[in-house]
Scaffold this active site. Structure first.
Site, mmCIF file in Angstrom:
data_model
loop_
_atom_site.group_PDB
_atom_site.id
_atom_site.type_symbol
_atom_site.label_atom_id
_atom_site.label_comp_id
_atom_site.label_asym_id
_atom_site.label_seq_id
_atom_site.Cartn_x
_atom_site.Cartn_y
_atom_site.Cartn_z
ATOM 1 N N SER A 148 0.299 6.789 -0.754
ATOM 2 C CA SER A 148 0.990 5.853 -1.457
ATOM 3 C C SER A 148 2.115 5.339 -0.558
ATOM 4 O O SER A 148 1.784 4.794 0.701
ATOM 5 C CB SER A 148 1.704 6.407 -2.696
ATOM 6 O OG SER A 148 2.219 5.285 -3.602
ATOM 7 N N LEU A 149 3.361 5.202 -0.809
ATOM 8 C CA LEU A 149 4.492 4.692 -0.011
ATOM 9 C C LEU A 149 4.681 5.340 1.316
ATOM 10 O O LEU A 149 5.154 4.948 2.589
ATOM 11 C CB LEU A 149 5.849 4.746 -0.653
ATOM 12 C CG LEU A 149 6.969 4.188 -0.027
ATOM 13 C CD1 LEU A 149 6.771 2.638 0.041
ATOM 14 C CD2 LEU A 149 8.306 4.455 -0.826
#
Length: 324
Positions: free
Chosen positions: A99-100
């Site tokens: 993800s991030l």
């Protein structure tokens, strides 16, 4: 042959107030990196991320869910911890983002420098905040078959990751996710609401895509100098185009597949550079046998990062070479 070392970087949901507090107080490299990036962020958004992370009026248990702070804070913590390990002569053979965390992995691998990557993160946070309705993410400690067994219960949510056989995550509108959580608790199924304000990896953030894609067109990215294994694809990436940095937070996460890919190539060692140790916990579920000896985290909500940092020396091997 040495076991390849993998640095892992987690994303939204792993953050909390006072993360990395011991390192910020006691480790010069960590603090300097945090303050340098904080100055960059402050010029962009007009306020200090560091002051928010270590706000004296906040408790670790308070939700750290304002995207304008949490998005850059996660990156700053992870990249600063990387700088600490680099200073100690501990280098990765692979980087793995989820993800991030893909942004931190990209910065460490040389796809872009930390300042430019932080700019990408801040812009994404601003656009999502201005474009998208609020939402939630829910981690469920049960088999994903639950989705098929109770289709009416999960009808207003989207499956965004299966982290191991009895752990998956859904995203959706806040009211729907809270209703699902209540129903699961009635069924005595363990679940945990993640500290986020938006339904990442779901269609609820689609309104931000166009503006962010336009922003990314102004950026250029280099070929990774350290192999990147991505949770977006579940495999090794050789080239990263601008679409990657939107898809990393929009498409489903394939962390389980990424670990399986790595383990099919090598017997690896893993260091979790995220703030909560979540990815290390997942790896220990995914790898049988000696996974506890091959995987560790440094920063956790229990604030033992100085002690944990010393144990990481076990992962350093004199023969390992690092080139950019």
């Amino acid at each position: 042959m040495n076991e390849p070392l993998v640095f892992m970087f987690s994303g939204q949901g792993s953050q909390y107030y006072h993360m990395g507090k011991e390192l910020f107080k006691e480790n010069t490299v960590f603090r300097q990196s945090m303050l340098e990036m904080d100055a960059i962020a402050a010029r962009r958004i007009g306020t200090s991320i560091v002051e928010e992370i270590y706000h004296p009026g906040k408790r670790v248990s308070d939700p750290f869910d304002s995207i304008l702070f949490s998005h850059p804070a996660i990156f700053m913590i992870e990249y600063s911890l990387y700088k600490v390990l680099e200073d100690r002569g501990i280098y990765p053979d692979y980087v793995l983002g989820s993800s991030l965390g893909e942004f931190a992995a990209a910065a460490v691998s040389g796809v872009s420098d930390a300042e430019d990557m932080l700019d990408c993160i801040l812009e994404q946070a601003i656009i999502i905040q201005n474009s998208c309705d609020k939402g939630k993410m829910l981690a469920i400690l049960d088999k994903p078959q639950l989705l098929n067994d109770h289709p009416q219960l999960f009808g207003n949510s989207e499956l965004i990751s299966i982290n191991y056989d009895s752990h998956f995550v859904i995203s959706g509108e806040e009211d729907h996710i809270r209703k699902i959580m209540e129903d699961l608790k009635e069924k005595q199924i363990l679940c945990q609401l993640l500290p986020v304000s938006y339904a990442f990896h779901s269609s609820l953030i689609d309104p931000a895509e166009s503006a962010y894609a336009e922003f990314l067109r102004s950026k250029s990215f280099q070929k990774p100098s350290i192999p990147i294994v991505s949770s977006l694809t579940g495999s090794c990436l050789h080239v990263m185009d601008e679409n990657f940095f939107w898809n990393a937070v929009r498409k489903p996460m394939m962390f389980r597949e990424a670990i399986r890919y790595l383990e099919s190539q090598h017997t690896c060692k893993f260091i979790d550079l995220g703030p909560s140790g979540t990815l290390a916990a997942f790896v220990k579920q995914l790898i049988p046998g000696d996974s506890a000896d091959r995987c560790c985290s440094i920063i956790t909500p229990f604030h033992q990062e100085l002690k944990n940092l010393n144990t990481v020396e076990y992962f350093r091997t004199p023969e390992r070479k690092f080139t950019r």
